[in-house]
Enzyme design. Structure first.
Site, PDB file in Angstrom:
ATOM      1  N   TYR A 123       0.810  -1.220   0.000  1.00 19.10           N
ATOM      2  CA  TYR A 123       0.000   0.000   0.000  1.00 19.10           C
ATOM      3  C   TYR A 123       0.842   1.268   0.000  1.00 19.10           C
ATOM      4  O   TYR A 123       0.311   2.349   0.193  1.00 19.10           O
ATOM      5  CB  TYR A 123      -0.933   0.013   1.224  1.00 19.10           C
ATOM      6  CG  TYR A 123      -2.063  -0.975   1.096  1.00 19.10           C
ATOM      7  CD1 TYR A 123      -1.794  -2.349   1.117  1.00 19.10           C
ATOM      8  CD2 TYR A 123      -3.373  -0.566   0.934  1.00 19.10           C
ATOM      9  CE1 TYR A 123      -2.813  -3.267   0.987  1.00 19.10           C
ATOM     10  CE2 TYR A 123      -4.395  -1.481   0.803  1.00 19.10           C
ATOM     11  CZ  TYR A 123      -4.110  -2.832   0.839  1.00 19.10           C
ATOM     12  OH  TYR A 123      -5.121  -3.738   0.711  1.00 19.10           O
ATOM     13  N   LYS A 175       3.449 -15.011   4.902  1.00 20.38           N
ATOM     14  CA  LYS A 175       3.677 -15.842   3.719  1.00 20.38           C
ATOM     15  C   LYS A 175       5.195 -15.963   3.541  1.00 20.38           C
ATOM     16  O   LYS A 175       5.750 -15.757   2.452  1.00 20.38           O
ATOM     17  CB  LYS A 175       3.014 -15.176   2.491  1.00 20.38           C
ATOM     18  CG  LYS A 175       2.995 -16.028   1.239  1.00 20.38           C
ATOM     19  CD  LYS A 175       1.972 -17.134   1.258  1.00 20.38           C
ATOM     20  CE  LYS A 175       2.069 -18.003   0.032  1.00 20.38           C
ATOM     21  NZ  LYS A 175       1.170 -19.174   0.077  1.00 20.38           N
ATOM     22  N   ASP A 209      -2.615 -18.519   3.542  1.00 18.65           N
ATOM     23  CA  ASP A 209      -3.641 -19.325   2.853  1.00 18.65           C
ATOM     24  C   ASP A 209      -4.296 -20.303   3.823  1.00 18.65           C
ATOM     25  O   ASP A 209      -5.520 -20.483   3.819  1.00 18.65           O
ATOM     26  CB  ASP A 209      -3.057 -20.035   1.612  1.00 18.65           C
ATOM     27  CG  ASP A 209      -1.633 -20.525   1.802  1.00 18.65           C
ATOM     28  OD1 ASP A 209      -1.007 -20.171   2.820  1.00 18.65           O
ATOM     29  OD2 ASP A 209      -1.141 -21.268   0.948  1.00 18.65           O
ATOM     30  N   ASP A 233      -6.184  -6.813   5.103  1.00 16.44           N
ATOM     31  CA  ASP A 233      -7.321  -6.256   4.379  1.00 16.44           C
ATOM     32  C   ASP A 233      -8.294  -7.381   4.006  1.00 16.44           C
ATOM     33  O   ASP A 233      -9.499  -7.315   4.243  1.00 16.44           O
ATOM     34  CB  ASP A 233      -6.775  -5.567   3.111  1.00 16.44           C
ATOM     35  CG  ASP A 233      -7.810  -4.720   2.398  1.00 16.44           C
ATOM     36  OD1 ASP A 233      -8.916  -4.569   2.932  1.00 16.44           O
ATOM     37  OD2 ASP A 233      -7.506  -4.222   1.307  1.00 16.44           O
TER      38      ASP A 233
END
Ligand code: NAD
Length: 337
Positions: A123, A175, A209, A233
């Site tokens: 972002y 991740k 995930d 988000d």
């Protein structure tokens, strides 16, 4: 004594749910001296810019705001005012509680909080297109920028939040198996911060995930989740969906020097101006503001009144399967107060 705070009603349904919230807060008996300002599309129409200086000046002075949703043009047009506000006031922590309010949904007993890093990662705005031949978007590229200090302060915020709110566990979602530098730094920092809370708050870690799947399988296994900007988000909207949708989801954006509270949902142009929007998320955002402003008892009273109006009095707006208008719902909450 009344406390000064900035009030940005926002776009679309924003003014309707904000009016309802003002009425309920007046009945709650906690005095706020609201400095009403504009932002978003309303500000473009009135002042020619989505984030006028007067709004920024008000926020610099009050350092506390309740904000309605703002319309953001998709694709072309001005950049998100929400993102600009987060960056201007370094509102690095986005706090989104997801709690079962309406019984009989898919899950019961959900009570988790997602803490999302709000200023770094994908972002930062380094999102470019490169022209090749006559195609202006032949190659596109985005940079994710994260800092050790940024990771450290959000992880500390999450563990400190858990300790202060009597929560038992923080799950660091990452991740790091693929994004070894960026997500790897986040995980490494999360583990370091967790050590300082050993014996007080437990630490768990999950790859994003798997975390997304586990949320759907059994959201009650989570207590506090801390994660980076984009993952937060997505997961926080997912969590809102598990407990009845966006109409009930509030958010806090907290920095060192300022804090802005808002509903998670957008400006809902499809129902704007019809008086049917659910003001609950804005009311619950006001409760988070009260908590932050040192009024925890008023915050709990407000949360209980919203919950009782929905669950016991069965006064519900259309999104919750009822027929109450925004104003009728606000009156039901006021009666409960
Ligand atoms: P949205 O949240 O505005 O609406 C999605 C759906 O949920 C719509 O059907 C809407 O009617 C319904 N809904 C939302 N809030 C509701 C409420 N309080 N009561 C009843 N129903 C409600 O999402 P969108 O349509 O994707 O976005 C519309 C605009 O809002 C876009 O410009 C977007 O950029 C902006 N937006 C702003 C914020 C923010 O300011 N924080 C957040 C999300 C989206």
């Amino acid at each position: 004594m009344s406390r000064e705070a900035t009030l940005i009603p926002g776009d679309g349904i924003g003014p309707e749910i904000t009016q309802a919230t003002r009425e309920v807060l007046a009945a709650l008996g906690v005095a706020f001296d609201w400095d009403v300002q504009v932002a978003g599309m309303t500000a473009v129409e009135r002042a020619g810019t989505p984030l006028p200086n007067a709004t920024l000046d008000s926020l610099r002075r009050t350092r506390l705001a309740l904000k309605g949703p703002l319309t953001t043009p998709v694709g072309n047009g001005y950049r998100s005012v929400n993102v600009a506000l987060r960056q201007a006031f370094d509102l690095y922590a986005n706090v989104r509680p997801a709690r079962t309010i309406v019984p009989g949904g898919r899950y019961s007993g959900v009570d988790l909080v997602i803490i999302r890093e709000n200023t770094e990662g994908l972002y930062v705005g380094l999102d470019h297109a490169f022209k090749v031949g006559d195609d202006p978007k032949a190659v596109v590229q985005a940079f994710s920028v994260m800092t050790r200090e940024g990771c450290r302060r959000i992880c500390r915020f999450a563990f400190e939040y858990a300790r202060r709110h009597g929560r038992k566990q923080v799950t660091v979602v990452h991740k790091a198996n693929i994004l070894k530098a960026t997500s790897g730094l986040f995980l490494e920092t999360g583990r370091e911060v967790a050590q300082a809370y050993a014996g007080q708050v437990a630490c768990d870690e999950k790859i994003v995930d798997n975390a997304a799947m586990q949320l759907v399988l059994d959201p009650t296994q989570f207590d506090v989740i801390v994660t980076t900007n984009l993952f937060g988000d997505i997961l926080s909207d997912e969590a809102a969906g598990l407990v009845g949708g966006l109409g009930l989801a509030p958010a806090a954006n907290i920095g060192v020097d300022a804090a802005i509270f808002e509903p998670v949902h957008g400006s809902a142009p499809d129902i704007a101006g019809r008086g049917v929007a659910n003001p609950s998320a804005q009311l619950l955002a006001a409760a988070l503001l009260l908590d932050h402003a040192g009024e925890p008892e008023a915050a709990r009273r407000l949360e209980r009144a919203v919950e009782t109006a929905i669950v016991q009095d069965n006064v519900r707006t259309r999104d919750l399967g009822g027929g109450a208008s925004t104003a009728e719902f606000a009156r039901a909450v006021t009666r409960r107060l």
